[in-house]
Write a protein that holds these residues in place. Structure first.
Motif, short mmCIF file in Angstrom:
data_model
loop_
_atom_site.label_atom_id
_atom_site.label_comp_id
_atom_site.label_asym_id
_atom_site.label_seq_id
_atom_site.Cartn_x
_atom_site.Cartn_y
_atom_site.Cartn_z
N LEU A 104 0.83 -1.20 0.00
CA LEU A 104 0.00 0.00 0.00
C LEU A 104 0.87 1.26 0.00
CD1 LEU A 104 -2.75 1.40 0.22
CD2 LEU A 104 -2.61 1.11 2.71
N CYS A 105 1.91 1.26 0.81
CA CYS A 105 2.81 2.42 0.85
C CYS A 105 3.53 2.62 -0.48
CB CYS A 105 3.84 2.25 1.97
SG CYS A 105 3.14 2.28 3.63
N SER A 106 3.96 1.51 -1.11
CA SER A 106 4.65 1.63 -2.40
C SER A 106 3.70 2.18 -3.47
CB SER A 106 5.20 0.27 -2.82
OG SER A 106 4.17 -0.64 -3.17
N ILE A 107 2.44 1.76 -3.45
CA ILE A 107 1.47 2.26 -4.43
C ILE A 107 1.20 3.75 -4.22
CG2 ILE A 107 -0.94 2.13 -5.15
CD1 ILE A 107 0.82 -0.07 -6.29
N ARG A 111 1.87 6.44 -7.05
CA ARG A 111 0.77 7.24 -7.57
C ARG A 111 1.04 8.74 -7.42
NH1 ARG A 111 -2.23 5.42 -11.48
NH2 ARG A 111 -3.13 3.37 -11.06
N LEU A 112 1.50 9.13 -6.24
CA LEU A 112 1.75 10.55 -6.00
C LEU A 112 2.85 11.07 -6.92
CD1 LEU A 112 1.58 10.76 -2.10
CD2 LEU A 112 -0.14 11.49 -3.75
N SER A 113 3.86 10.26 -7.17
CA SER A 113 4.97 10.70 -7.99
C SER A 113 4.65 10.65 -9.48
CB SER A 113 6.20 9.82 -7.70
OG SER A 113 7.28 10.18 -8.53
N ALA A 114 4.04 9.53 -9.94
CA ALA A 114 3.83 9.34 -11.37
C ALA A 114 2.58 10.05 -11.89
CB ALA A 114 3.74 7.84 -11.68
N ASP A 115 1.50 10.01 -11.12
CA ASP A 115 0.21 10.52 -11.62
C ASP A 115 -0.11 11.93 -11.15
OD1 ASP A 115 -0.04 8.07 -12.80
OD2 ASP A 115 -1.40 7.25 -11.30
N LEU A 116 0.27 12.28 -9.93
CA LEU A 116 -0.10 13.58 -9.37
C LEU A 116 1.04 14.59 -9.39
CD1 LEU A 116 -2.29 12.38 -6.36
CD2 LEU A 116 -3.00 13.01 -8.67
N GLY A 117 2.20 14.18 -9.85
CA GLY A 117 3.30 15.12 -10.02
C GLY A 117 3.99 15.56 -8.75
N THR A 172 0.16 -1.80 -12.47
CA THR A 172 1.54 -1.58 -12.03
C THR A 172 2.01 -0.21 -12.50
OG1 THR A 172 2.05 -3.95 -12.06
CG2 THR A 172 3.90 -2.42 -12.19
N ILE A 173 2.68 0.50 -11.62
CA ILE A 173 3.24 1.82 -11.95
C ILE A 173 4.69 1.63 -12.32
CG2 ILE A 173 3.61 4.17 -11.13
CD1 ILE A 173 1.43 3.58 -9.01
N ARG A 174 5.05 1.98 -13.52
CA ARG A 174 6.41 1.75 -14.00
C ARG A 174 7.40 2.73 -13.37
NH1 ARG A 174 5.85 2.09 -20.32
NH2 ARG A 174 4.73 3.97 -19.64
N GLY A 175 8.61 2.25 -13.19
CA GLY A 175 9.64 3.07 -12.58
C GLY A 175 10.01 4.28 -13.41
N ARG A 265 13.96 -2.29 -5.80
CA ARG A 265 14.31 -3.68 -6.13
C ARG A 265 13.67 -4.12 -7.44
NH1 ARG A 265 16.54 -7.79 -7.20
NH2 ARG A 265 16.17 -9.84 -6.32
N ILE A 266 12.38 -3.78 -7.67
CA ILE A 266 11.68 -4.24 -8.87
C ILE A 266 11.49 -3.11 -9.89
CG2 ILE A 266 10.49 -6.03 -7.56
CD1 ILE A 266 7.99 -4.34 -7.57
N ALA A 267 12.00 -1.90 -9.58
CA ALA A 267 11.92 -0.75 -10.48
C ALA A 267 10.48 -0.45 -10.89
CB ALA A 267 12.80 -0.96 -11.70
N SER A 268 9.56 -0.63 -9.96
CA SER A 268 8.14 -0.33 -10.22
C SER A 268 7.40 -0.40 -8.90
CB SER A 268 7.55 -1.32 -11.23
OG SER A 268 7.57 -2.64 -10.71
#
Length: 349
Positions: A104-107, A111-117, A172-175, A265-268
């Protein structure tokens, strides 16, 4: 017929049996039992050395620098989760929601970084805050509502997993879409031919911080006292509920750091990655010599336990053993570790 002048013969008094006559001399098993009780990390260290030596003989390339670095990378996530799990088990509790909190924390970070800027630091802080809040949620139910930790974390496991799927939309959110800071833990530092990730170094830093906190601070002494005998700790003036709440909050923060390591570790950020790591974290804690009954265990032992699991899985894989039997071997190790813990707890004082 006897006369009145005959001397009276008094019966002999029964032999006096002292405590020393009733106590058998200590055997070699008694000495080993007491030694393992006094030195909680001695057993895991011996098992780790034996395991490494065995797989070094079975698989010739086991001790290569590249393989050792791979084991460290694989252990970083489970080891970090096991550190938070250790805090819970030291208080005679258990946390089944560790994997769900981490994912949950990783998502949330992704999300905050990739989708919300959001910037990398802001997304990271939000993820750390999320982990702490999840730990506080579990701690509140344990301390205020007086529910058993097993039931609380079993329920929150499903709650956090559902939130994870809702927030991620099962995607999945890509790195490549996230901040470089979130991927920093996956970067590699080369030392003597071994490739060590910054995530592994971050795990070791947490080990140092928690080991100091547990063995050099009043908080740590209160954690051990609460796990050993909660009622006695309360009568001694320890605010048990406050200690438990702080333990669950700290564990949640550690799980969030594990989420950061997982992203690198998984780049995503995957909603399916690591959701079952709760069982492996408990395995590492038990193998590390921490008692499931609370009050006994060390942070260093937990890392040894995580390394034992990593070494076993890696060595069996190099030996060509099927994954099915790898899980079988880990299960046998857990049963043996719990049996050993029960035997050590019976050490005569």
């Amino acid at each position: 017929m006897t006369t009145s002048n005959s001397p009276r013969v008094s019966p002999e008094p029964p032999p006096v049996v002292t405590l020393a006559d009733d106590v058998r001399p200590p055997t070699l098993a008694d000495h080993v039992q007491r030694l393992l009780h006094a030195q909680a990390t001695l057993g895991p260290a011996a098992v780790l050395l034996i395991t490494v030596a065995a797989f070094a003989l079975i698989a010739p390339n086991f001790l290569q620098a590249s393989n050792i670095s791979l084991i460290l990378q694989q252990t970083a996530v489970i080891g970090t989760l096991a550190l938070g799990q250790t805090l819970i088990i030291l208080t005679a509790g258990i946390d089944l929601s560790v994997g769900s909190i981490m994912v949950l924390c990783s998502i949330i970070m992704g999300r905050l970084s990739a989708d919300l800027g959001f910037s990398g630091p802001m997304a990271l802080l939000a993820g750390l805050a999320c982990g702490t809040a999840c730990g506080l949620f579990n701690g509140f139910l344990v301390t205020r509502v007086k529910l058993p930790p097993f039931i609380v974390t079993l329920g929150s496991l499903n709650i956090f997993f559902a939130l994870n799927l809702w927030i991620s939309r099962s995607e999945t959110i890509r790195g490549a879409e996230m901040s470089e800071l979130l991927l920093w833990t996956g970067q590699v530092l080369t030392v003597g031919g071994a490739r060590i990730t910054y995530g592994s170094l971050l795990m070791l830093a947490i080990v140092a911080v928690l080991a100091y906190a547990l063995h050099r601070t009043r908080w740590g002494r209160h954690v051990y006292a609460t796990g050993d005998d909660r009622e006695a700790a309360r009568l001694a003036g320890i605010r048990v509920n406050r200690v438990l709440l702080s333990v669950y909050a700290t564990a949640g923060l550690v799980y969030a750091v594990g989420a950061w390591i997982l992203i690198g570790r998984i780049a995503s950020a995957s909603p399916q990655a690591g959701t079952m790591d709760n069982l492996d974290s408990i395995t590492a804690v038990v193998l590390g010599g921490t008692s499931l009954f609370g009050g006994r265990g060390m942070i260093v032992g937990t890392i040894m336990g995580a390394l034992i699991v990593g070494v076993c899985r890696n060595g069996l894989s190099l030996a060509g053993v099927d994954v099915l039997w790898q899980n079988f071997a880990v299960g046998v190790l857990v049963i043996l570790a719990v049996s050993l813990d029960q035997w050590i707890r019976k050490a005569r004082r």
